[in-house]
Design a protein around this motif. Sequence first.
Motif: not given
Length: 155
Positions: A8-9, A27-28, A42-43, A83-85
């Motif tokens: 995931f990115y 997967q964006c 969540a991103g 959380l991915v930021t």
Amino acid sequence: TMIPAPLFYVYGNHDGNYARNPPLGCQCIDGTVADFMGLRIAGLGGCMGDDPTNPFQLTEERMEKRVKKLQGDLRRGRKLDILVTHAPAAGVGDSTAFHQGFQCFHQLYRDNVPTLHLFGHLHRQNHHGPEARQGVFQVGPTKAVNCTGYRIIEI
């Protein structure tokens, strides 16, 4: 496509090519919430900036709007696990010389209490001060990790 694992990115500040030609097998999750093996992820991509020609540079106000939209999606389910930021939260690894984090991410910390916050953008070797090179931070119950380069994390 290189390893049998999900990837995931979110978009970084120089990822215009990924927006046009997404990497295969990835997967964006930029601006979305994904459920994977019982984890809620969540991103939010982008970094602090105000270049109108770069869609991945955002002011605090623009990112705050994205955070509010994401929180609307999060309210429909249970708490946030990861959380991915791209950028960090303000004051989390962005040394006093390099204020590049978003204050509005602290709202996500308070309201959604992610167990883990994975971020990049700050290349630890290029920033001065021990807080920038530390890499792992505890913000209340949230562990924030600068994943620039790579990190192996057991969940």
